[in-house]
Design an enzyme around this catalytic site. Structure first.
Site, mmCIF file in Angstrom:
data_model
loop_
_atom_site.group_PDB
_atom_site.id
_atom_site.type_symbol
_atom_site.label_atom_id
_atom_site.label_comp_id
_atom_site.label_asym_id
_atom_site.label_seq_id
_atom_site.Cartn_x
_atom_site.Cartn_y
_atom_site.Cartn_z
ATOM 1 N N TYR A 42 0.891 -1.216 -0.115
ATOM 2 C CA TYR A 42 -0.064 -0.067 -0.076
ATOM 3 C C TYR A 42 0.979 1.406 0.050
ATOM 4 O O TYR A 42 0.760 2.201 -0.938
ATOM 5 C CB TYR A 42 -0.891 -0.018 1.406
ATOM 6 C CG TYR A 42 -1.998 1.034 1.184
ATOM 7 C CD1 TYR A 42 -3.318 0.971 0.604
ATOM 8 C CD2 TYR A 42 -1.624 2.300 1.648
ATOM 9 C CE1 TYR A 42 -3.916 1.855 0.628
ATOM 10 C CE2 TYR A 42 -2.263 3.465 1.547
ATOM 11 C CZ TYR A 42 -3.731 3.270 1.137
ATOM 12 O OH TYR A 42 -4.507 4.418 0.943
ATOM 13 N N LEU A 89 -32.764 12.745 19.835
ATOM 14 C CA LEU A 89 -33.683 11.710 20.124
ATOM 15 C C LEU A 89 -34.304 11.964 21.683
ATOM 16 O O LEU A 89 -33.513 12.290 22.501
ATOM 17 C CB LEU A 89 -32.905 10.374 19.967
ATOM 18 C CG LEU A 89 -32.548 10.082 18.572
ATOM 19 C CD1 LEU A 89 -31.527 8.756 18.591
ATOM 20 C CD2 LEU A 89 -33.685 9.533 17.738
ATOM 21 N N LYS A 122 -26.331 2.731 19.813
ATOM 22 C CA LYS A 122 -26.274 4.018 19.850
ATOM 23 C C LYS A 122 -24.686 4.356 19.967
ATOM 24 O O LYS A 122 -24.263 3.883 21.122
ATOM 25 C CB LYS A 122 -27.269 4.538 21.106
ATOM 26 C CG LYS A 122 -27.050 6.019 21.212
ATOM 27 C CD LYS A 122 -28.154 6.931 22.195
ATOM 28 C CE LYS A 122 -28.179 8.108 22.218
ATOM 29 N NZ LYS A 122 -27.012 9.044 22.368
ATOM 30 N N ARG A 143 -22.894 18.758 13.991
ATOM 31 C CA ARG A 143 -24.244 18.888 14.350
ATOM 32 C C ARG A 143 -24.606 20.259 14.672
ATOM 33 O O ARG A 143 -25.457 20.817 14.352
ATOM 34 C CB ARG A 143 -24.686 17.772 15.256
ATOM 35 C CG ARG A 143 -26.072 18.043 15.779
ATOM 36 C CD ARG A 143 -26.363 16.790 16.789
ATOM 37 N NE ARG A 143 -27.908 17.108 17.194
ATOM 38 C CZ ARG A 143 -28.460 17.926 17.873
ATOM 39 N NH1 ARG A 143 -27.679 18.499 18.623
ATOM 40 N NH2 ARG A 143 -29.590 17.934 18.178
ATOM 41 N N GLU A 180 -22.222 8.859 13.067
ATOM 42 C CA GLU A 180 -21.582 9.372 14.136
ATOM 43 C C GLU A 180 -20.140 9.182 13.981
ATOM 44 O O GLU A 180 -19.934 8.001 13.723
ATOM 45 C CB GLU A 180 -22.177 8.364 15.390
ATOM 46 C CG GLU A 180 -21.799 8.988 16.824
ATOM 47 C CD GLU A 180 -22.807 9.880 17.139
ATOM 48 O OE1 GLU A 180 -23.756 10.231 16.357
ATOM 49 O OE2 GLU A 180 -23.107 10.268 18.220
ATOM 50 N N LYS A 302 -35.962 2.664 15.613
ATOM 51 C CA LYS A 302 -36.378 3.600 14.536
ATOM 52 C C LYS A 302 -37.466 2.664 13.791
ATOM 53 O O LYS A 302 -37.397 1.505 13.519
ATOM 54 C CB LYS A 302 -35.533 4.114 13.431
ATOM 55 C CG LYS A 302 -34.283 4.744 14.230
ATOM 56 C CD LYS A 302 -33.198 4.940 13.162
ATOM 57 C CE LYS A 302 -32.097 5.592 13.954
ATOM 58 N NZ LYS A 302 -30.711 5.739 13.188
ATOM 59 N N CYS A 420 3.590 24.002 46.301
ATOM 60 C CA CYS A 420 3.906 22.715 45.819
ATOM 61 C C CYS A 420 3.654 21.973 47.088
ATOM 62 O O CYS A 420 4.309 22.116 48.293
ATOM 63 C CB CYS A 420 5.137 22.474 45.195
ATOM 64 S SG CYS A 420 5.313 20.743 44.981
ATOM 65 N N CYS A 423 7.324 20.443 47.566
ATOM 66 C CA CYS A 423 8.556 21.060 47.725
ATOM 67 C C CYS A 423 8.483 22.432 48.234
ATOM 68 O O CYS A 423 9.285 23.373 48.503
ATOM 69 C CB CYS A 423 9.654 21.127 46.403
ATOM 70 S SG CYS A 423 8.650 22.202 45.182
ATOM 71 N N CYS A 438 3.919 22.903 39.322
ATOM 72 C CA CYS A 438 5.191 23.428 39.985
ATOM 73 C C CYS A 438 6.354 23.572 39.244
ATOM 74 O O CYS A 438 6.441 22.557 38.124
ATOM 75 C CB CYS A 438 5.616 21.999 40.983
ATOM 76 S SG CYS A 438 6.985 22.287 41.800
#
Ligand code: IVH
Length: 691
Positions: A42, A89, A122, A143, A180, A302, A420, A423, A438
């Site tokens: 490839y 939905l 889903k 969306r 999705e 659906k 810190c 230290c 830190c």
């Protein structure tokens, strides 16, 4: 175009042929998950195509596989109104609510008798709308708010499972495909590991990571992140329909057609005649979904018949003909006992909630991350608060919200420390970053982190040097930088608790042996921001010594293939910091390899024992992380791919190995444990039949 090569084909014909071959191979790999071409082949064909296209730019077409690599960063995305809004939905939590939904739609369509419903998984990702004109992908939108989305076409093109051209000779003039975009879990882990190494904030879950990636202005970063896409909606506008096209009249047929067009459609779907069928599908996937390589948070049901869908129509927000049947979230309430802060290798300070232990998604959880000070402020965390914790994907649990009503009257708010905890130096938080840090290079936490990173298996691989000893050594002042490791002697170690002569000798020997590690590992071990194993290897290949790298102009570092400006900047600055350079010099004086050795120069057969072998990793290995195992295999010349096929040489399986193990067993592919892999790495010919 009429120029021709020696075999008599015109350049145009060659380009077309290469494109077709590559497209077929890529479809087989990314959509069908059934590779038909060796990666090397490839890559070779791809380079041929690239070369021809460079020489003949007029032959580049928008559907060429070379158009998937991403482009120069955009300054912003354009907002585009969706032709048809992307509805969300309605949710049903459990089967009772599902049955109530069925009753509701039946009241609106009382004459409908038996109605087929399609149950789909889903997918927990980010919805997108893709437009194809005359078969060519012309636009990809997020969306957004459902009405208006952002134009992310360049990013969409980098998603290998999305066809740039529909697989049909006779495409409808306009086709809109919705689905999705998601990040496979393995990819999510890889990205977060990389972000951790780069000192960037981690993505909380694969959904955020997918959404964040889609909105990346630099599409080259998107190309690197291997998003995937399941198509689930096909819209062919009525105005553009042609009499010669037979259009699907049901969701089931539409999914089939999407598949024929070359999209990846989730195979886990079912036509259901009754609510009981839906219930069975929902129940079966409630556990089985945990074996999938991506996250699902429910089942979408659906009504199949488009005529019935049209009859029922939409409410303000939802279609009346579909519902999301959700799985209970993996979230539980518990109480915060304390909040501690941890300082990591990079100095990043992470607040952690110490919790009353609770059972969550099958494990006991007693700590959860609070991420950073912005998140603390957002959550308004008080000591003693009751909080909801969640475990999403494979990441550490996090606090998702506070149940403020349950807060004790006298609860004190938690505030990030100004100094810190390790230290006592003042902590720093740049305004444009979420992370508090830190910045004291000799902070014991940073020193410990640097030492543990240095000794990592994919860095200097120093056997026995782990957090247990490192903690003691730093505490006792025996080491304050990785260079000090090389000054350790048996005599210095002996007085330590639980240390014996044998052990001390072994540790000192292991440390000394690490001086032989190649320059690329040393470079990775230094822990420079953005320099993970892959970048370290690339840089070490290009710059034969630490001096060469230090002398390089920032432009020449950036000119190295796959090294971006951020990486170049980070390397350049790191090497110019005097404390860092001092460390380099000390390491060099100790005998650590700061230049390319003979073995790296002439990739000898001994150095590449896994040459030509392909590995797939699955499940949790006892000691190696995914990225460590991958680095080891790649360093030995092997390849790691994500899916099992007849071409896989070995499957390396840990606990909770899922479908990949089954597939490998079916195909008779030898299995290896981590131990088996380690053995093979040491003596590659001794264990061809698995362990
Ligand atoms: S259908 C009008 N099918 O779930 C139909 N959506 O909670 C709307 N989602 O915004 C979408 N998997 O992002 C559909 N198989 C699937 C889905 C799915 C995931 C998402 C989608 C939608 C959200 C609604």
């Amino acid at each position: 175009m009429s120029s021709s090569d020696t075999r008599g084909k015109t350049v145009e014909q060659q380009v077309r042929q290469l494109r077709e071959q590559l497209q077929k191979a890529s479809y087989a790999y990314y959509v069908l998950d059934q590779p038909v071409m060796e990666d090397e082949v490839y890559d070779r064909l791809y380079r041929q195509l690239q070369d021809l296209e460079t020489a003949h730019p007029e032959l580049v077409t928008p559907d060429s596989p070379t158009q998937r690599v991403g482009e120069q960063p955009a300054s912003q995305f354009n907002s585009v109104r969706h032709n048809i809004p992307l509805y969300s939905l309605e949710n049903a939590f459990g089967l009772e609510e599902y049955r109530a939904w069925e009753e509701k739609w039946r009241r609106l369509a009382p004459d409908v008798g038996e109605a087929i419903a399609v149950a789909e998984l889903k997918i927990d990702g980010s919805a997108m709308a893709l437009t194809y004109e005359n078969g060519l992908l012309v636009q990809g939108l997020t969306r957004g708010d459902g009405t208006t989305g952002e134009d992310i076409t360049q990013n969409v093109k980098t998603i290998r499972s999305i066809p740039l051209k529909l697989q049909t000779d006779n495409p409808p003039p306009v086709v809109e495909v919705r689905g999705e975009a998601f990040l496979p879990l393995s990819e999510f882990d890889r990205i977060n590991q990389q972000r951790e190494a780069n000192r960037e904030a981690l993505f909380a879950n694969p959904r955020n990571a997918a959404a964040g990636t889609l909105r990346q202005l630099d599409s080259r970063i998107v190309a690197d992140r291997r998003l995937d896409f399941f198509a689930y909606t096909l819209i062919i506008p009525e105005t553009t329909q042609r009499p010669d096209l037979v259009l699907p009249s049901s969701q089931w047929d539409a999914l089939r057609l999407l598949q024929d067009f070359g999209f990846k459609v989730n195979p886990n779907r079912q036509r259901c005649q009754t609510a009981d069928n839906v219930a069975a599908f929902y129940e079966a996937w409630s556990t089985e979904r945990h074996n999938l390589p991506y996250l699902t948070d429910g089942v979408v049901v659906k009504l199949d018949d488009f005529a019935l869908q049209r009859q029922l129509g939409f409410t303000q927000k939802f279609p009346r003909w579909a519902i999301a049947l959700k799985y209970p979230a993996e979230e539980v309430p518990t109480q915060i006992r304390d909040v501690t802060v941890q300082v990591g290798r990079t100095g990043a300070v992470t607040p952690v909630a110490e919790l009353n232990p609770v059972q969550l998604a099958g494990t006991t959880v007693s700590r959860a991350t609070l991420h950073n000070s912005d998140r603390i402020a957002e959550l308004d965390i008080h000591f003693g608060d009751t909080v909801v914790v969640r475990k999403a994907g494979e990441i550490i649990p996090e606090v998702v919200r506070v149940l403020a009503d349950l807060r004790p009257d006298d609860a004190r708010p938690f505030q990030m420390p100004t100094h810190c905890p390790e230290c006592d130096e003042v902590l720093v938080k740049p305004d444009d970053e979420a992370v508090t840090r830190c910045i004291n290079a000799s902070c014991p936490a940073i020193v410990r982190g640097a030492l543990i990173h240095w000794a990592r298996r994919d860095a200097m691989d120093i056997n026995g040097v782990g957090s247990k000893w490192v903690e003691q050594w730093v505490e006792q002042g025996l080491v304050s930088s990785v260079a000090d490791l090389y000054d350790l002697t048996v005599e210095k170690l002996l007085p330590l608790e639980r240390m014996g002569e044998q052990l001390a000798k072994k540790l000192v020997e292991a440390i000394a042996a690490s001086k032989q590690q190649p320059w690329s590992r040393v470079l990775y071990g230094l822990g420079i921001r953005h320099v993970g194993t892959v970048n370290a290897r690339t840089l070490a290949q290009e710059f034969p010594s630490v001096e060469a790298l230090r002398e390089a102009k920032i432009e020449s570092i950036e000119a190295v293939y796959s090294i971006g400006p951020e990486i170049a900047q980070s390397v350049y600055e790191w090497l110019r910091n005097s404390a860092n350079w001092h460390l380099v010099e000390k390491l060099k004086a100790a005998g650590v390899q700061m230049e390319r050795g003979q073995a790296e120069l002439s990739q000898s057969p001994l150095a590449q024992p896994f040459e030509g072998k392909t590995f797939v990793l699955t499940g949790t290995l006892p000691t190696l992380s995914r990225s460590e195992a991958k680095a080891l295999i790649e360093e030995a010349g092997g390849k790691v791919t994500s899916s099992v096929s007849a071409k896989t040489s070995f499957l390396v399986a840990g606990t909770e190995a899922g479908s990949k193990l089954q597939k490998a067993e079916k195909l008779g592919i030898p299995k290896l444990s981590e131990e088996g892999l380690q053995k093979m790495l040491k003596a590659p010919d001794s264990n061809e039949s698995g362990a």
